[in-house]
Design a protein around this motif. Structure first.
Motif, PDB file in Angstrom:
ATOM      1  N   ARG A  39       0.842  -1.214   0.000  1.00  7.89           N
ATOM      2  CA  ARG A  39       0.000   0.000   0.000  1.00  7.89           C
ATOM      3  C   ARG A  39       0.868   1.252   0.000  1.00  7.89           C
ATOM      4  NH1 ARG A  39      -2.739  -2.986   4.194  1.00  7.89           N
ATOM      5  NH2 ARG A  39      -4.549  -4.072   3.330  1.00  7.89           N
ATOM      6  N   PHE A  40       1.978   1.213   0.715  1.00  7.62           N
ATOM      7  CA  PHE A  40       2.883   2.358   0.751  1.00  7.62           C
ATOM      8  C   PHE A  40       3.420   2.648  -0.653  1.00  7.62           C
ATOM      9  CE2 PHE A  40       7.351   3.742   0.960  1.00  7.62           C
ATOM     10  CZ  PHE A  40       7.192   4.970   1.589  1.00  7.62           C
ATOM     11  N   LEU A  41       3.813   1.620  -1.385  1.00  7.05           N
ATOM     12  CA  LEU A  41       4.358   1.812  -2.725  1.00  7.05           C
ATOM     13  C   LEU A  41       3.289   2.306  -3.696  1.00  7.05           C
ATOM     14  CD1 LEU A  41       6.504  -1.445  -2.865  1.00  7.05           C
ATOM     15  CD2 LEU A  41       7.382   0.886  -2.691  1.00  7.05           C
ATOM     16  N   ALA A  42       2.100   1.733  -3.620  1.00  5.62           N
ATOM     17  CA  ALA A  42       1.025   2.120  -4.534  1.00  5.62           C
ATOM     18  C   ALA A  42       0.507   3.525  -4.249  1.00  5.62           C
ATOM     19  CB  ALA A  42      -0.128   1.115  -4.457  1.00  5.62           C
ATOM     20  N   GLY A  43       0.730   4.029  -3.028  1.00  2.32           N
ATOM     21  CA  GLY A  43       0.201   5.331  -2.658  1.00  2.32           C
ATOM     22  C   GLY A  43       1.151   6.490  -2.865  1.00  2.32           C
ATOM     23  N   GLN A  44       2.283   6.261  -3.546  1.00  2.00           N
ATOM     24  CA  GLN A  44       3.250   7.336  -3.758  1.00  2.00           C
ATOM     25  C   GLN A  44       2.697   8.405  -4.702  1.00  2.00           C
ATOM     26  OE1 GLN A  44       6.338   7.801  -2.236  1.00  2.00           O
ATOM     27  NE2 GLN A  44       5.505   6.152  -0.961  1.00  2.00           N
ATOM     28  N   ARG A  45       3.223   9.621  -4.563  1.00  2.00           N
ATOM     29  CA  ARG A  45       2.815  10.725  -5.434  1.00  2.00           C
ATOM     30  C   ARG A  45       3.254  10.436  -6.870  1.00  2.00           C
ATOM     31  NH1 ARG A  45       7.239  13.969  -6.435  1.00  2.00           N
ATOM     32  NH2 ARG A  45       9.011  13.771  -4.988  1.00  2.00           N
ATOM     33  N   PRO A  46       2.608  11.077  -7.873  1.00  2.00           N
ATOM     34  CA  PRO A  46       2.872  10.757  -9.278  1.00  2.00           C
ATOM     35  C   PRO A  46       4.337  10.787  -9.680  1.00  2.00           C
ATOM     36  CG  PRO A  46       0.935  12.159  -9.100  1.00  2.00           C
ATOM     37  CD  PRO A  46       1.503  12.034  -7.707  1.00  2.00           C
ATOM     38  N   GLY A  47       5.121  11.746  -9.199  1.00  2.00           N
ATOM     39  CA  GLY A  47       6.515  11.831  -9.607  1.00  2.00           C
ATOM     40  C   GLY A  47       7.358  10.653  -9.173  1.00  2.00           C
ATOM     41  N   LEU A  48       6.933   9.960  -8.127  1.00  2.00           N
ATOM     42  CA  LEU A  48       7.701   8.832  -7.591  1.00  2.00           C
ATOM     43  C   LEU A  48       7.016   7.488  -7.816  1.00  2.00           C
ATOM     44  CD1 LEU A  48       9.118   9.953  -4.109  1.00  2.00           C
ATOM     45  CD2 LEU A  48      10.413   9.253  -6.116  1.00  2.00           C
ATOM     46  N   ARG A  49       5.783   7.512  -8.293  1.00  2.86           N
ATOM     47  CA  ARG A  49       4.971   6.300  -8.285  1.00  2.86           C
ATOM     48  C   ARG A  49       5.559   5.195  -9.155  1.00  2.86           C
ATOM     49  NH1 ARG A  49      -0.003   8.304  -9.743  1.00  2.86           N
ATOM     50  NH2 ARG A  49      -0.426   8.866  -7.576  1.00  2.86           N
ATOM     51  N   TYR A  50       5.980   5.544 -10.392  1.00  2.00           N
ATOM     52  CA  TYR A  50       6.513   4.502 -11.272  1.00  2.00           C
ATOM     53  C   TYR A  50       7.747   3.858 -10.657  1.00  2.00           C
ATOM     54  CZ  TYR A  50       8.366   2.035 -15.302  1.00  2.00           C
ATOM     55  OH  TYR A  50       8.845   1.040 -16.127  1.00  2.00           O
ATOM     56  N   LEU A  51       8.685   4.685 -10.220  1.00  2.00           N
ATOM     57  CA  LEU A  51       9.924   4.142  -9.662  1.00  2.00           C
ATOM     58  C   LEU A  51       9.639   3.317  -8.419  1.00  2.00           C
ATOM     59  CD1 LEU A  51      12.979   4.027  -9.927  1.00  2.00           C
ATOM     60  CD2 LEU A  51      13.120   6.081  -8.510  1.00  2.00           C
ATOM     61  N   ALA A  52       8.725   3.808  -7.571  1.00  2.00           N
ATOM     62  CA  ALA A  52       8.389   3.070  -6.351  1.00  2.00           C
ATOM     63  C   ALA A  52       7.819   1.697  -6.687  1.00  2.00           C
ATOM     64  CB  ALA A  52       7.389   3.869  -5.511  1.00  2.00           C
TER      65      ALA A  52
END
Length: 470
Positions: free
Chosen positions: A118-131
């Motif tokens: 859930r932490f990874l899926a909830g990242q902001r757009p700028g970090l979401r792909y990398l996360a």
């Protein structure tokens, strides 16, 4: 089959792969042909039970395998021995699959692991792909295809909270692609996966410790290239997109359970490999179920029934429900290894009679061609286990070609990783298609086609460099 017998056989069918795993482990440590033979018998019982009790299992592959056995016996004096050797290859696949499934089942009961996702899926757009691509890689090391099921469902759930349909569609695609590419990048180096286990077993002179670093370079490149392509080709909207905020807290804090699990598995496998002088894959096969049982015991303290009772319940569920639910997948994997191995057994002696001498080809051509052959056969419906098991025995050995075994291994597992993003017949592409509500072929070619082309060129260049550097 009667209505009462089918459910009983289905529940019993899960006992057989557990027996295959235990017998294979014991045979590897004790160098016992008797135990290896018992594992082979149990693997055949596994396939028969799943084919009879599960109508969704790919029975056509079993029919093809049986026809090949008859052909081998009729055409060669050692046909029965070659067929049994193919059974042993398939047994090893069942044993490894069962061992890795154990840790996946343990993880499904961990709230801490779900919180990581859930932490990874909830990242902001700028970090979401990398996360998500890094998360897909880390989860994939332990959970294999379970990482896509876990992170894919969480990514879809997160995207559905976006009210704008256009943004929601783009966000879901980018999140799912990130998860898939992160998982696929594990196929190029992970000792816990089928790609590395089978390739190192087939390529003479290849051992995981000797090829790990060159293959890890492919994995890192896949992550970086995917991230770069996502940033360059991200959709341009005619209106400003609201910038959201990610979940609070540090990354190490949120990912600590997953990183701790990885550290335990990697350290334990390494120590067992060194102490017992067994192959890395065998160490994985024997250590991972131990970690899974210890983890389930730890989860039992909050179950209300006691740790041992919780462990017994979960082991019973794993044997009678979880493994039978994956019966079709087990049949497919076994038959892929069996057909590939027996096919090579039949074809290799025929090649000189047909005037085919692959040793006359330039070594660089052979090495680089494997980067493209594995994904190409994947588009034709061949599981990479089948295509690699069939093709590699027909190739000259790295020593005969004058190349480092790492070059050939890198080419094969690199092509295997590309197949994991493009073949509409692989579990990873099928799962992503179901979450994205598009066809598997659309996922493979429209979502990942250009990425696969770029990675094919990069991996070809890297494999050629490794081949020339010997």
């Amino acid at each position: 089959m009667s209505g009462n017998l089918a459910p009983r056989l289905r529940a019993l069918s899960g006992v057989f792969p557990v027996g295959v795993m235990l017998g294979t482990i014991a045979a590897e440590y004790g160098s016992s042909p008797v135990l290896a033979g018992l594992s082979g018998v149990l693997s055949l019982a596994t396939i028969l039970a799943f084919c009879v009790s599960d109508r969704s299992s790919p029975r056509i592959f079993a029919v093809v395998g049986l026809a090949m056995v008859i052909l081998a016996i009729l055409s060669r004096s050692d046909g029965l021995a070659g067929s049994w050797s193919a059974v042993e290859k398939g047994s090893f696949v069942i044993a490894l699959y069962t061992a890795l499934s154990a840790i996946r089942i343990a993880a499904s009961g961990s709230e801490e692991i779900l919180a990581c996702g859930r932490f990874l899926a909830g990242q902001r757009p700028g970090l979401r792909y990398l996360a998500l691509t890094i998360g897909g890689h880390l989860f994939g090391l332990i959970l294999l295809y379970g990482s896509i099921a876990l992170l894919g469902s969480l990514a879809s759930e997160s995207a559905m909270r976006e009210p704008d349909p256009e943004i929601r569609r783009h966000r879901r695609r980018r999140m799912l692609v990130a998860v898939q590419r992160g998982f696929a990048s594990t196929l190029s180096w992970s000792p816990l996966g089928f790609s590395m286990a089978i390739t190192t077993a087939l390529v003479p002179g290849a051992e995981w410790p000797k090829v790990a670093l060159p293959c890890l370079a492919i994995s890192i490149t896949m992550i970086i290239v995917g991230w770069g392509m996502d940033a360059i080709f991200k959709p341009r909207l005619n209106r400003p997109v609201p910038i959201g905020s990610g979940p609070g807290g540090g990354w190490l804090l949120h990912l600590r359970p997953l990183l701790l699990l990885l550290a335990v598995v990697v350290t334990g496998v390494f120590l067992l490999h060194q102490a017992a002088h067994v192959d890395v894959v065998v160490a994985v096969m024997s250590f991972v179920p131990t970690v899974a049982m210890a983890w389930i015991l730890q989860q039992g303290k909050s179950s209300g029934t006691g740790r041992m009772s919780h462990l017994g319940h979960r082991v019973g569920e794993f044997t009678t429900r979880e493994l039978p639910a994956y019966g079709g997948q087990i049949v497919l994997l076994f038959m892929a290894a069996f057909i590939g191995s027996l096919g090579a057994f039949l074809l290799v002696p025929m090649m000189p009679r047909l005037g085919i001498d692959l040793g006359a080809l330039p070594p660089l051509l052979i090495v680089v061609s494997m980067v493209w052959l594995v994904p190409l056969t994947g588009q034709m419906g061949m599981n990479p286990i089948l295509s690699v098991s069939l093709i590699v025995p027909m190739l000259p050995s790295p020593a005969e070609m004058g190349v480092d075994p790492a070059a050939l291994v890198a080419a094969i597992v690199g092509g295997w990783a590309i197949t994991g993003t493009t073949s509409p017949f692989t579990a990873s592409v099928l799962l992503i298609g179901s979450f994205g509500k598009v066809s598997p072929r659309h996922v493979g070619l429209a979502w990942n086609g250009f990425y696969a082309l770029v990675m094919g060129i990069v991996i070809s260049a890297w494999s050629a460099f490794l081949a020339m550097s010997m």
